[in-house]
Design an enzyme around this catalytic site. Sequence first.
Site, PDB file in Angstrom:
ATOM      1  N   CYS A  86       0.922  -1.304   0.145  1.00  0.00           N
ATOM      2  CA  CYS A  86       0.008  -0.077  -0.028  1.00  0.00           C
ATOM      3  C   CYS A  86       0.960   1.151  -0.231  1.00  0.00           C
ATOM      4  O   CYS A  86       1.492   1.511  -0.998  1.00  0.00           O
ATOM      5  CB  CYS A  86      -0.970   0.018   1.253  1.00  0.00           C
ATOM      6  N   TYR A  87       0.885   1.987   0.927  1.00  0.00           N
ATOM      7  CA  TYR A  87       1.849   3.090   1.137  1.00  0.00           C
ATOM      8  C   TYR A  87       3.239   2.900   0.781  1.00  0.00           C
ATOM      9  O   TYR A  87       3.957   3.310   0.035  1.00  0.00           O
ATOM     10  CB  TYR A  87       1.859   3.884   2.346  1.00  0.00           C
ATOM     11  N   HIS A 184      -3.782  -5.189   1.207  1.00  0.00           N
ATOM     12  CA  HIS A 184      -3.025  -5.626   2.433  1.00  0.00           C
ATOM     13  C   HIS A 184      -3.012  -7.101   2.751  1.00  0.00           C
ATOM     14  O   HIS A 184      -4.193  -7.684   2.943  1.00  0.00           O
ATOM     15  CB  HIS A 184      -3.627  -4.899   3.843  1.00  0.00           C
ATOM     16  N   GLU A 186      -1.653  -8.696   4.958  1.00  0.00           N
ATOM     17  CA  GLU A 186      -1.426  -9.185   6.134  1.00  0.00           C
ATOM     18  C   GLU A 186      -2.792  -9.438   6.984  1.00  0.00           C
ATOM     19  O   GLU A 186      -2.902 -10.037   8.228  1.00  0.00           O
ATOM     20  CB  GLU A 186      -0.649  -8.302   7.048  1.00  0.00           C
ATOM     21  N   SER A 237       3.400 -11.362  39.306  1.00  0.00           N
ATOM     22  CA  SER A 237       1.929 -10.958  39.613  1.00  0.00           C
ATOM     23  C   SER A 237       1.128 -12.279  39.396  1.00  0.00           C
ATOM     24  O   SER A 237      -0.168 -12.091  39.788  1.00  0.00           O
ATOM     25  CB  SER A 237       1.628  -9.904  38.614  1.00  0.00           C
ATOM     26  N   GLY A 238       1.613 -13.416  39.054  1.00  0.00           N
ATOM     27  CA  GLY A 238       0.660 -14.346  38.904  1.00  0.00           C
ATOM     28  C   GLY A 238       0.160 -14.480  37.409  1.00  0.00           C
ATOM     29  O   GLY A 238      -0.448 -15.470  37.031  1.00  0.00           O
ATOM     30  N   GLY A 239       0.571 -13.517  36.555  1.00  0.00           N
ATOM     31  CA  GLY A 239       0.110 -13.544  35.301  1.00  0.00           C
ATOM     32  C   GLY A 239       1.001 -14.334  34.527  1.00  0.00           C
ATOM     33  O   GLY A 239       2.294 -14.687  35.040  1.00  0.00           O
ATOM     34  N   VAL A 240       0.773 -14.637  33.437  1.00  0.00           N
ATOM     35  CA  VAL A 240       1.415 -15.361  32.429  1.00  0.00           C
ATOM     36  C   VAL A 240       2.892 -14.694  32.157  1.00  0.00           C
ATOM     37  O   VAL A 240       4.051 -15.473  32.299  1.00  0.00           O
ATOM     38  CB  VAL A 240       0.901 -15.643  30.961  1.00  0.00           C
ATOM     39  N   ASP A 241       2.825 -13.530  31.835  1.00  0.00           N
ATOM     40  CA  ASP A 241       4.149 -12.711  31.576  1.00  0.00           C
ATOM     41  C   ASP A 241       5.318 -12.949  32.467  1.00  0.00           C
ATOM     42  O   ASP A 241       6.525 -13.333  32.263  1.00  0.00           O
ATOM     43  CB  ASP A 241       4.107 -11.366  30.795  1.00  0.00           C
ATOM     44  N   SER A 242       4.859 -12.549  33.626  1.00  0.00           N
ATOM     45  CA  SER A 242       6.099 -12.504  34.652  1.00  0.00           C
ATOM     46  C   SER A 242       6.367 -13.868  35.150  1.00  0.00           C
ATOM     47  O   SER A 242       7.496 -14.143  35.506  1.00  0.00           O
ATOM     48  CB  SER A 242       5.663 -11.479  35.946  1.00  0.00           C
ATOM     49  N   SER A 243       5.266 -14.758  35.047  1.00  0.00           N
ATOM     50  CA  SER A 243       5.525 -16.254  35.458  1.00  0.00           C
ATOM     51  C   SER A 243       6.478 -16.911  34.396  1.00  0.00           C
ATOM     52  O   SER A 243       7.264 -17.429  34.978  1.00  0.00           O
ATOM     53  CB  SER A 243       4.341 -17.041  35.519  1.00  0.00           C
ATOM     54  N   LYS A 383       2.025 -12.103  22.794  1.00  0.00           N
ATOM     55  CA  LYS A 383       1.674 -12.784  23.853  1.00  0.00           C
ATOM     56  C   LYS A 383       1.325 -14.495  23.602  1.00  0.00           C
ATOM     57  O   LYS A 383       1.779 -15.142  24.493  1.00  0.00           O
ATOM     58  CB  LYS A 383       0.164 -12.186  24.200  1.00  0.00           C
TER      59      LYS A 383
END
Length: 527
Positions: A86-87, A184, A186, A237-243, A383
């Site tokens: 495109c652009y 596009h 994608e 924090s118990g979240g996926v990322d920090s775990s 993620k």
Amino acid sequence: MTSAAHDRLLIIDFGSQVTQLIARRLRELNVYCEIHPFNSVTDAFLKDFAPKAVVLSGGPSSVVHENSPRPPASVFECGVPVLGICYGQQVMMQMLGGRVEGGKISGGGGTAEFGRAYVTPSVEKLDLLSGWFQNDEDREQVWMSHGDHVAKLAPGFEVYGTSPNAPYAVTADTDRHFYAVQFHPEVHHTPKGATLYENFVRIAGFQGDWTMGAYREEAIRKIREQVGDKQVICGLSGGVDSSVAAVLIHEAIGDQLTCVFVDHGLLRLNEADEVVAMFRDNYNIPLIHADESELFLGELDGQSDPETKRKIIGKLFIDVFQKYANQIEGAEFLAQGTLYPDVIESVSFSGGPSVTIKSHHNVGGLPEKMGLKLVEPLRELFKDEVRALGRELGLPASFIGRHPFPGPGLAIRCPGEITREKLDILRQADAVYIDQIRRHGLYDEIWQAFAAILPVRTVGVMGDGRTYDFACGLRAVTSVDGMTADYYPFSHEFLSETATRIINEVAGINRVFYDVTSKPPGTIEME
Ligand code: XMP
């Protein structure tokens, strides 16, 4: 950089809303790629990055306008395949000797084209379109979104596909491996778009070696190199990322890592116990369970403004980490589960300030204040890639699939003033709601679901008595990355069963609302 051993693809961003999707499509092909805004791509950067191929993204600008964004000319001189979208197509044509005409949007006379279109092929076949045009009608659906259009091809280019409004829908200079498309590839609405990217990276000679196994090994090597024999603390924090970050770092440096799980009194029902048990039972990682609920709830007492609440919580996190870091001899590093979208979003494309919708809790202020250096082993991942890495590291599936939970916790699901009574009611309602979602087998279909306690009491009747209790709001959204979201279309049966259960089982709530706002205009959390 952990990706140094891999072939790398460079995506030069001109501000398209969907540039991240280009990266997604490429990562799905096990190709390592990075997005960089056009104004940070200099000759020196290009030399250092040494891409094996380049993609020029779409964007909102018009190449016919003076000072519109350009990549450095050296992009076309380093001998690697380039794909302009495109652009990106228009800038490529303009810079290589073709001509672009403005459409309605940029003041020209041509037609703009937005939405579905159909491309038909030229007689001569193009390697980029291998696998296309195999349907009976000999045409493929694509997604267009452009105001300007190419009016004259640059020397060396030929047309390989046209659509009714885009005579230059697919163009290429096959000798130099320069490809330029008006649509596009994608986006989901270009069904064969993934095949086009697959062809492009095959032409460029990528091995498809960007696997989680390889990532894990390289990340471990890099963490060891960065940290040496120093100590690292990791806010859990118990979240996926920090775990995932904690388990990866532990694999790299063992006892040099100490995790600090801060219980700010704003966690969900049984959350602290579950997270601490998960880590203590499955991993031998030194873990400090910091019960700081008195501190947080004390400071939040009487506060009802969303930003004030967020800022208080952010500052207290810093104070608490500071306190524990001081107790650990040789603590020089702080580990964070920062993801790639956070890194990209923090690059201001225009160079100007963006509006603060919410002060997301992150510990960006930490390093300077504490003199700690950051370890961020997930900075290059999306993620779903973090989840894949978690599986690779053997984290329990139940943990990997958890819905995201924000740093400020229940504080932002309790609009207005926070009281212990309201938090208790909220915890109970949330637990019933999530239980309902699990019982109906819907948990994994939903990006995030939670209950909120609304700052309003309403009258009801239970048995023969009058009630005057809180109203509860339920939220459930589908999303790919949390940036945009739609509400989840529960059945009426599910909603009424859930409302009945919450009102029957949770004292203090006599009314239930379901939030059907998308993001935008809403946000996922209430505050
Ligand atoms: P919003 O409410 O901004 O949320 O639409 C988008 C996603 O981000 C999460 N969120 C946060 N996560 N600290 C976090 O770690 C925060 O301060 C924060 N605020 C929102 C939210 O749960 C959703 O997944």
